[in-house]
Design a protein around this motif. Structure first.
Motif, PDB file in Angstrom:
ATOM      1  N   UNK A 176       0.850  -1.176   0.000  1.00 14.62           N
ATOM      2  CA  UNK A 176       0.000   0.000   0.000  1.00 14.62           C
ATOM      3  C   UNK A 176       0.893   1.236   0.000  1.00 14.62           C
ATOM      4  N   UNK A 177       0.570   2.179  -0.861  1.00 11.15           N
ATOM      5  CA  UNK A 177       1.326   3.425  -0.970  1.00 11.15           C
ATOM      6  C   UNK A 177       2.811   3.172  -1.224  1.00 11.15           C
ATOM      7  N   UNK A 178       3.157   2.441  -2.289  1.00 13.84           N
ATOM      8  CA  UNK A 178       4.570   2.193  -2.594  1.00 13.84           C
ATOM      9  C   UNK A 178       5.270   3.487  -3.008  1.00 13.84           C
ATOM     10  N   UNK A 179       6.602   3.453  -2.941  1.00 11.62           N
ATOM     11  CA  UNK A 179       7.396   4.627  -3.299  1.00 11.62           C
ATOM     12  C   UNK A 179       8.043   4.503  -4.674  1.00 11.62           C
ATOM     13  N   UNK A 180       8.273   3.268  -5.134  1.00 15.60           N
ATOM     14  CA  UNK A 180       8.951   3.072  -6.417  1.00 15.60           C
ATOM     15  C   UNK A 180       8.380   1.843  -7.108  1.00 15.60           C
ATOM     16  N   UNK A 181       8.332   1.879  -8.451  1.00 12.51           N
ATOM     17  CA  UNK A 181       7.955   0.720  -9.265  1.00 12.51           C
ATOM     18  C   UNK A 181       9.042   0.461 -10.295  1.00 12.51           C
ATOM     19  N   UNK A 182       9.200  -0.797 -10.668  1.00 11.77           N
ATOM     20  CA  UNK A 182      10.147  -1.191 -11.708  1.00 11.77           C
ATOM     21  C   UNK A 182       9.415  -1.967 -12.788  1.00 11.77           C
TER      22      UNK A 182
END
Length: 264
Positions: A176-182
């Protein structure tokens, strides 16, 4: 937590795994880390990129080829030594992993000694012990564990040398509410304006990219895939969906940042 990473004891991967307070399973290559993660479901720790030498090819290939997901990232300051049981002026060859070689290229060039590449720092240590008159580029920890005297310390080009590691898992995490995606973007073509079309959605939705790197698709010359890390800000989900309309996208996962990037 149990974690699989690159061994033997004394590698940078092993050093970081110890800092994570983990039970550690060591395997001899990065590709074996991916295979064991898929076989066992136990998470793995692998190096992804270095501030001096860039992306780690074996890890990028593993992310392309295997159905794994990134669940977190970690940063480790990296310092190298030259280790040998031979005096410095008598060394005839140096064993080094390609990443270690690039990170220490200025020191090695000044020595003017030929370099033989190995598959890991551990392999460099083994090769040094098997060949008289040789030296190896190693961490201090690995040199001490291998019983190889250290001749020179902190030989890396940049004193702020840092490697970014990722934790990979067989199943995607739910953040929930991540800071980064790859993501990996695989357009499957090469045409005028392609890169512009792939990057425009991020600008138009207010999303900052923290990394973009290309790798050969392995299908044919001139055909590439793009590794993209993005901050989870603006309309980042919309940006990814817009790219899906023009390209294949492999979602590697969204995650929180664990530990600080010392280069920031």
């Amino acid at each position: 937590m149990t974690i699989i990473t690159l061994g033997p004891e004394g590698t940078f991967s092993h050093d970081l795994a110890q800092m994570m307070d983990s039970d550690i399973i060591l395997v001899p290559t990065i590709s074996r880390v991916f295979a064991r993660v898929l076989d066992t479901g136990i998470p793995g720790l692998v190096p992804l990129e270095n501030s001096e030498a860039g992306g780690v090819t074996a890890t990028m290939d593993g992310l392309m080829q295997h159905p794994v997901f990134i669940s977190e990232e970690r940063y480790l300051p990296v310092h190298h030594t030259l280790a040998s049981d031979t005096p410095l002026d008598k060394i005839t060859v140096i064993f080094a992993h390609p990443q270690s070689h690039e990170q220490c290229s200025r020191y090695i060039d000044d020595l003017g000694v030929p370099v033989i590449h190995t598959e890991s720092n551990a392999a460099s240590a083994h090769a040094q012990k098997e060949r008289s008159g040789s030296a190896a580029i190693l961490s201090r920890t690995l040199a001490e564990r291998s019983g190889i005297p250290v001749l020179a310390e902190n030989i890396e080009n940049n004193p702020d040398n840092v490697t970014r590691f990722i934790v990979i898992r067989k199943d995607p995490g739910i953040e929930e509410h991540p800071e980064k995606c790859s993501i990996i973007v695989d357009p499957g073509e090469n045409r005028a304006g392609l890169l512009y079309d792939l990057l425009s959605p991020f600008k138009e939705t207010g999303v900052n990219l923290t990394r973009i790197e290309s790798r050969p698709s392995k299908r044919c010359m001139g055909n590439y895939v793009f590794f993209i890390d993005l901050q989870c800000e603006g309309n980042w989900k919309e940006a990814i969906e817009r790219i899906r309309t023009i390209s294949r996208v492999k979602h590697l996962g969204c995650y929180h940042l664990t530990g600080d990037n010392p280069c920031r």
